[in-house]
Design an enzyme around this catalytic site. Structure first.
Site, PDB file in Angstrom:
ATOM      1  N   GLU A  69      -0.119   3.867  -0.161  1.00  0.00           N
ATOM      2  CA  GLU A  69       1.101   4.253   0.646  1.00  0.00           C
ATOM      3  C   GLU A  69       1.605   5.550  -0.236  1.00  0.00           C
ATOM      4  O   GLU A  69       1.928   6.443   0.404  1.00  0.00           O
ATOM      5  CB  GLU A  69       2.362   3.131   0.115  1.00  0.00           C
ATOM      6  CG  GLU A  69       2.035   1.882   0.927  1.00  0.00           C
ATOM      7  CD  GLU A  69       3.110   0.877   0.985  1.00  0.00           C
ATOM      8  OE1 GLU A  69       4.045   0.874   1.755  1.00  0.00           O
ATOM      9  OE2 GLU A  69       2.965   0.027   0.088  1.00  0.00           O
ATOM     10  N   GLU A  89      -1.942  -6.105   2.401  1.00  0.00           N
ATOM     11  CA  GLU A  89      -0.607  -6.901   2.177  1.00  0.00           C
ATOM     12  C   GLU A  89      -0.285  -8.107   2.812  1.00  0.00           C
ATOM     13  O   GLU A  89      -0.041  -9.264   2.482  1.00  0.00           O
ATOM     14  CB  GLU A  89       0.834  -6.126   2.434  1.00  0.00           C
ATOM     15  CG  GLU A  89       0.968  -5.008   1.412  1.00  0.00           C
ATOM     16  CD  GLU A  89       0.063  -3.882   1.446  1.00  0.00           C
ATOM     17  OE1 GLU A  89      -0.905  -3.532   2.370  1.00  0.00           O
ATOM     18  OE2 GLU A  89       0.788  -2.879   0.735  1.00  0.00           O
TER      19      GLU A  89
END
Ligand code: NAD
Length: 595
Positions: A69, A89
């Site tokens: 990210e 995730e």
């Protein structure tokens, strides 16, 4: 001073950022506070993204989760060939929360970014370049800086939206794409058990046309997932799996493995050890068995290693050894011959005389107590169980069985081997069924009893299977009996002292030679190893009832000291049976139910 650009690299060699510290996740219990923390990170990442000069991230090694990210906030990314990028995730019951959903969709389009986030799989540098996460790939880390400087001098590469990316912005087209994604995800996961991928699809459906809004919406959508019991259970499974490997000493890369018995198990154990980089000799009474095993192994190497030099190296590491010449040099010897006490006793008495005194002498027995196998040995301390599950390549758990005589050094060496071949070792005491077969026995036979009592109809079999799947098992108990093999199940039951009752359907089918999937017929009819049926909606209360004996038996294994702790019992049952990971294991599930 005017800055021309910014290059961001990790000070560590061989790693960028492998993601967040998952331990910190357990520290949050309040959605508001979590949203505030996310907002802070979003603010920082937005600032990086809007820096007025060219910014480049250099990626060597792992760049996962929050690390990816961050990397996506830069104007460009240069990666080494060994870099691994991904969004894992979803495996922890969440989706990216630091702006990664919107940024990856903006960069790659939903058609490419969404599957990456929905599966959590890692991308190597070239695959990441194909989907736009990486702009340039270099062979070695020292070349990254030079490329970055060039980029700063020339400006970051400009990206054009592809036709599909432009089309995705149109709501009806995106809806069409989303429906497909939902169907594919539903085939793999139940939204009741694993809400995260479905919440991510909803987020994309609503905001995929405006990645900035998608990023913003993350801040509200992320906390309920992170604070859910499913996410907490999945984190627990992750920690437990780490605990299983903890403390294992690194295995010497020169370790030699000798496998005796080249059948279903021995052949695959030898192949897996060779695939993992170890020198393996493979022995059997019949040369046909060894040849068959080598053929299977070569197929597996080709499928998994893809590149010819790596395939050739693995082939060279796996050596046919009909005479057992490898025994004297071997550091670990694994026996996987027929399940007969007299054969195994003789074999280990002979082995003891030929093998190094430091070698681990291991048996893959599923049901014979080690103390019995060791009866013919002068020194039974070298004997340990290394119990793999079938199919070896797919099942992650390996039980390390210790008898009352086993030397702890042997247990530790066995653990090291198992970790080195990327499996998860669970130390158990030598007792019937160890942990996994012991807990599966009463569960499968409880279901078979109900099936018998209900007249053995296909509808009832499907109803029982559906109930267990609804509970969260990967497959129902009747399908499991067919998959494992009716004869194998009957043998396990015998070891455990379980009775299938007079005139049971199990006994009848075995008499008729119907052994399940492997013969094409068992409780179900199989076509080319597949079942063609769709399960009815499962009844959760029935599912809980079916699972009850499994949970009780797991508790008994802890009480009897067969496994060291309730946590390890949970981890072992999840990895050995596929037990509902979102419930964090049978004993954790019971705690949750009672809470
Ligand atoms: P298998 O029948 O497929 O293979 C056994 C092999 O051992 C045969 O190739 C046979 O020729 C060879 N053999 C027999 N006696 C020998 C000897 N004295 N020296 C050398 N080779 C000999 O059996 P399998 O299913 O691979 O099972 C092997 C062991 O693994 C058993 O102890 C079994 O309980 C255990 N196990 C099996 C499974 C399973 O699902 N099949 C799972 C876990 C453990």
């Amino acid at each position: 001073m005017d800055l021309a650009g910014l290059v961001f690299a990790s000070g560590k060699s061989g790693g960028f950022i492998a993601g967040a510290d998952i331990k910190e996740f357990d520290g949050f219990d309040d959605a508001e506070r979590l949203s505030d923390s996310l907002r802070q990170v979003h603010g920082m990442f937005d600032r990086i993204e809007s820096l007025p000069y060219t910014t480049v991230a250099l990626i060597d090694g792992f760049c996962l989760g929050g690390g990816l990210e961050l990397a996506l906030c830069f104007d460009a990314r240069v990666a080494t060939e060994r870099a691994k990028l991904g969004f894992p995730e979803v495996k922890l019951g969440i989706f990216p929360g630091f702006g990664g959903t919107g940024r990856s969709v903006a960069l790659s389009g939903g058609v490419q970014a969404m599957p990456a986030m929905l599966t959590g799989k890692n991308y190597n540098a070239r695959a990441a370049r194909r989907i736009g996460w990486v702009d340039q790939v270099v062979s070695t880390p020292d070349r990254m800086r030079w490329r970055a400087i060039k980029m700063i001098q020339r400006g970051a590469p400009k990206r054009k939206l592809s036709l599909i990316q432009r089309a995705e912005k149109i709501t009806p087209i995106r809806r069409f794409i989303v429906n497909k994604m939902r169907q594919q995800t539903q085939a793999k996961a139940n939204p009741e058990h694993y809400p995260a991928p479905f919440a991510l699809i909803d987020l994309y459906e609503e905001h995929g046309g405006n990645p900035k809004a998608m990023r913003q919406a993350e801040i509200d959508r992320f906390p309920p997932l992170m604070l859910s019991t499913a996410a907490a259970s999945l984190r627990r499974v992750f920690f437990l799996s780490e605990e299983m490997k903890a403390g294992a000493a690194k295995l010497d890369p020169m370790t030699r493995v000798h496998v005796i018995g080249a059948g279903v198990m021995g052949g695959d154990i030898a192949a897996w050890c060779a695939f993992s980089g170890y020198q393996v000799t493979l022995q059997d009474m019949t040369s046909d068995a060894v040849e068959g095993a080598l053929k299977r192994a070569h197929k597996m190497f080709a499928k998994r290693l893809k590149k010819q030099p790596a395939i050739n190296n693995a082939k060279a590491r796996l050596i046919a050894d009909p005479q057992g010449q490898g025994i004297a040099q071997a550091d670990v010897i694994i026996e996987a011959v027929v399940e007969r006490l007299d054969v195994k006793q003789r074999l280990f008495a002979d082995l003891e005389a030929q093998a190094k005194s430091t070698a681990v002498l291991a048996t893959n027995t599923s049901s014979i107590e080690l103390e019995q196998i060791a009866e013919g040995m002068g020194d039974p301390s070298q004997l340990v169980g290394i119990h793999f599950f079938n199919p070896v390549a797919q099942l992650p758990l390996v039980e390390i069985v210790q008898s009352k005589h086993t030397d702890q050094a042997m247990v530790q060496k066995a653990r090291s081997l198992v970790v080195a071949i990327r499996k998860f070792p669970l130390v158990v005491k030598s007792s019937p069924g160890f942990l996994v077969n012991r807990v599966l026995g009463p569960y499968m036979f409880g279901a078979l009893k109900r099936l018998d009592e209900g007249g053995n109809t296909p509808e009832l079999a499907a109803e029982l299977d559906a109930a267990a799947v609804r509970f969260g098992m990967p497959m129902g108990p009747i399908e499991l009996v067919d998959t494992v093999g009716l004869d194998v199940c009957a043998a396990v039951a015998k070891t455990l002292g379980l009775s299938d009752g007079e005139g049971s359907h199990l006994a009848k089918l075995i008499d008729q030679g119907h052994l399940g999937r492997k013969t094409g017929k068992g409780f179900y009819t199989w076509t080319d190893g597949k079942l063609s049926r769709s399960l009815p909606p499962g009844d959760l209360a029935l599912g809980r009832e079916l699972i009850g004996p499994l949970v009780d038996t797991a508790q008994a294994c802890v009480d009897e000291g067969i496994v060291e702790s309730a946590d390890l019992a949970d981890a072992g049952v999840i990895m050995g049976t596929g037990f509902a990971p979102f419930l964090g294991g049978p004993l954790n599930a019971r705690r949750l139910e009672q809470a």
